[in-house]
Design a protein around this motif. Structure first.
Motif, short mmCIF file in Angstrom:
data_model
loop_
_atom_site.label_atom_id
_atom_site.label_comp_id
_atom_site.label_asym_id
_atom_site.label_seq_id
_atom_site.Cartn_x
_atom_site.Cartn_y
_atom_site.Cartn_z
N ILE A 1 -2.75 -2.08 -0.93
CA ILE A 1 -3.48 -3.05 -1.73
C ILE A 1 -4.33 -3.82 -0.71
N SER A 2 -5.53 -4.20 -1.11
CA SER A 2 -6.46 -4.83 -0.18
C SER A 2 -5.79 -5.92 0.65
N THR A 3 -6.06 -5.93 1.95
CA THR A 3 -5.45 -6.94 2.83
C THR A 3 -6.00 -8.33 2.56
N LYS A 4 -7.10 -8.40 1.80
CA LYS A 4 -7.62 -9.72 1.43
C LYS A 4 -6.71 -10.40 0.41
N GLU A 5 -5.93 -9.58 -0.31
CA GLU A 5 -5.05 -10.13 -1.35
C GLU A 5 -3.86 -10.84 -0.69
N PRO A 6 -3.36 -11.90 -1.32
CA PRO A 6 -2.10 -12.47 -0.81
C PRO A 6 -1.00 -11.45 -1.03
N GLY A 7 0.07 -11.51 -0.22
CA GLY A 7 1.14 -10.54 -0.34
C GLY A 7 1.77 -10.53 -1.72
N LEU A 8 2.16 -9.36 -2.15
CA LEU A 8 2.80 -9.22 -3.45
C LEU A 8 4.24 -8.78 -3.21
N MET A 9 5.19 -9.59 -3.65
CA MET A 9 6.61 -9.21 -3.55
C MET A 9 7.26 -9.51 -4.88
N PRO A 10 8.29 -8.73 -5.28
CA PRO A 10 8.92 -8.99 -6.58
C PRO A 10 9.48 -10.42 -6.65
N GLU A 11 9.31 -11.05 -7.81
CA GLU A 11 9.75 -12.43 -7.99
C GLU A 11 11.28 -12.48 -8.02
N LYS A 12 11.84 -13.46 -7.25
CA LYS A 12 13.29 -13.67 -7.29
C LYS A 12 13.63 -14.74 -8.32
N ARG A 13 12.71 -15.69 -8.54
CA ARG A 13 12.97 -16.75 -9.50
C ARG A 13 11.67 -17.10 -10.21
N ILE A 14 11.83 -17.81 -11.29
CA ILE A 14 10.69 -18.01 -12.20
C ILE A 14 9.53 -18.74 -11.53
N GLU A 15 9.85 -19.59 -10.55
CA GLU A 15 8.78 -20.32 -9.86
C GLU A 15 7.90 -19.39 -9.01
N ASP A 16 8.36 -18.16 -8.76
CA ASP A 16 7.56 -17.22 -7.97
C ASP A 16 6.44 -16.56 -8.79
N ILE A 17 6.42 -16.83 -10.09
CA ILE A 17 5.40 -16.18 -10.92
C ILE A 17 4.00 -16.55 -10.44
N ASP A 18 3.15 -15.51 -10.30
CA ASP A 18 1.80 -15.70 -9.79
C ASP A 18 0.86 -14.84 -10.63
N ALA A 19 -0.13 -15.47 -11.19
CA ALA A 19 -0.99 -14.79 -12.16
C ALA A 19 -1.66 -13.55 -11.55
N HIS A 20 -2.13 -13.70 -10.32
CA HIS A 20 -2.87 -12.59 -9.72
C HIS A 20 -1.93 -11.40 -9.43
N SER A 21 -0.70 -11.71 -8.98
CA SER A 21 0.26 -10.63 -8.74
C SER A 21 0.58 -9.91 -10.05
N LEU A 22 0.76 -10.69 -11.13
CA LEU A 22 1.03 -10.06 -12.43
C LEU A 22 -0.11 -9.15 -12.85
N GLU A 23 -1.34 -9.61 -12.62
CA GLU A 23 -2.50 -8.79 -13.00
C GLU A 23 -2.50 -7.47 -12.22
N GLN A 24 -2.21 -7.56 -10.91
CA GLN A 24 -2.19 -6.33 -10.10
C GLN A 24 -1.11 -5.37 -10.58
N LEU A 25 0.08 -5.92 -10.86
CA LEU A 25 1.20 -5.07 -11.30
C LEU A 25 0.88 -4.41 -12.65
N PHE A 26 0.37 -5.22 -13.58
CA PHE A 26 0.07 -4.63 -14.90
C PHE A 26 -1.06 -3.61 -14.78
N TYR A 27 -2.03 -3.88 -13.92
CA TYR A 27 -3.14 -2.92 -13.82
C TYR A 27 -2.64 -1.57 -13.29
N ALA A 28 -1.90 -1.62 -12.17
CA ALA A 28 -1.48 -0.35 -11.54
C ALA A 28 -0.38 0.35 -12.36
#
Ligand SMILES: NC(=O)c1ccc[n+]([C@@H]2O[C@H](COP(=O)([O-])OP(=O)(O)OC[C@H]3O[C@@H](n4cnc5c(N)ncnc54)[C@H](OP(=O)(O)O)[C@@H]3O)[C@@H](O)[C@H]2O)c1
Length: 280
Positions: free
Chosen positions: A114-141
């Motif tokens: 995934i582009s190195t310009k993107e912030p790192g994507l790691m699976p969420e351990k808790r609800i506060e880890d939710i990140d809109a951009h990571s969700l978009e990447q996961l749903f897209y791929a």
């Protein structure tokens, strides 16, 4: 253009996946073994698609590429227009499409391209880890890309020249994951990966309802490979019990057996590596 009466075509999407590569290698080896018993005119066409510019079978694999196997590779960025263009190009060269395997999936950005310009994507351990951009990447791929391929390939499989009918079947396996099972979710966590695989499963099931009317000889499988030693599972392998971290070769051979034996029945199947059904 291939002679559609004599060429069996296998399409592998996300062909850089280690599971995909093992699947292709075994497909080549199986064909090479069967070849002495096949009429001389019967050939195998392997079409690979990847973000990688090339997938070189002989370099990657210890498989004998005989004269009766031909390989075409398509580079794709997985945008809808690119996928549709790929399918148009594939339709011009494909023979009888008997198997399609889609291996696309992301879980994290470590070791994955995934582009190195993107912030790192790691699976969420808790609800506060939710990140809109990571969700978009996961749903897209994980959900949208396989669905765009299914949508575009439907027109190819419906075309008279490629139409799957009579005795011929086409089995489409899409790599899902057990964590996409809504009824099996007891551990929680990994919100985006789980949800994107659950969405994938729903898209596959919904496609199967339409295929039951339009493409009766096509069978759809949402396949869970088990934890497999690939870049995708690398950061999470430490706690895998002994004997439960599969090689891509083992998983690919299980998938081959399932795809060989399964018959179209108007429904999608959600199966694990043993061929056992998973509750949706
Ligand atoms: N390994 C496991 O333990 C495990 C467990 C359960 C389910 N699965 C599923 O098995 C499938 C294959 O994964 P793998 O284990 O073989 O992993 P892998 O070797 O890391 O392969 C990654 C796959 O994802 C594709 N991909 C990577 N980034 C992408 C992006 N941004 N957009 C679209 N596609 C992208 C790659 O396609 P390109 O060829 O285009 O690069 C390749 O097909 C995935 O769907 C995964 O969710 C794996």
């Amino acid at each position: 253009m291939s002679d559609s009466t004599t060429t069996e075509t296998i399409i592998v999407i996300g062909a850089s996946s280690l599971i995909a590569q093992a699947f292709i290698e075994q497909t080549c080896n199986q064909h090479a073994k069967q070849q002495p018993n096949l009429p001389a005119a019967e050939s195998l066409q392997i079409i690979t698609i990847s973000r990688q510019a090339s997938i070189k079978l002989p370099e990657l694999m210890d498989c004998e590429l005989t004269d009766s196997i031909n390989h075409q590779h398509f580079n794709c960025d997985y945008q809808q227009a690119s996928i549709e263009q790929c399918v148009t190009d594939i339709a011009a060269i494909a023979g009888n499409v008997t198997r399609i395997v889609m291996c696309n999936g992301i879980l994290h950005s470590k070791n994955q391209q995934i582009s190195t310009k993107e912030p790192g994507l790691m699976p969420e351990k808790r609800i506060e880890d939710i990140d809109a951009h990571s969700l978009e990447q996961l749903f897209y791929a994980n959900s949208i890309v396989p669905m765009l391929w299914l949508s575009a390939l439907t027109s190819l499989l419906s075309q008279a020249r490629h139409k799957v009918s009579g005795e011929q079947k086409c089995v489409i396996s899409i790599l899902s994951a057990r964590v996409g099972s809504i009824s099996d979710n007891r551990l929680g966590g990994w919100y985006g990966y789980r949800a994107s695989k659950a969405a994938l499963n729903m898209l596959i099931k919904t496609t199967a309802v339409e295929y039951a009317r339009r493409l009766k000889r096509v069978k759809l499988i949402a396949f869970h490979p088990g934890t497999t030693d690939t870049p995708l599972s690398k950061p999470f392998q430490a706690n895998v019990p002994p004997g439960k971290l599969f090689t891509p070769t083992f998983v690919a051979s299980q998938l081959h057996q399932i795809m060989d034996s399964i018959e179209p029945d108007g429904e999608a199947s959600y199966l694990d590596w043993q061929g056992e059904p998973i509750n949706w």
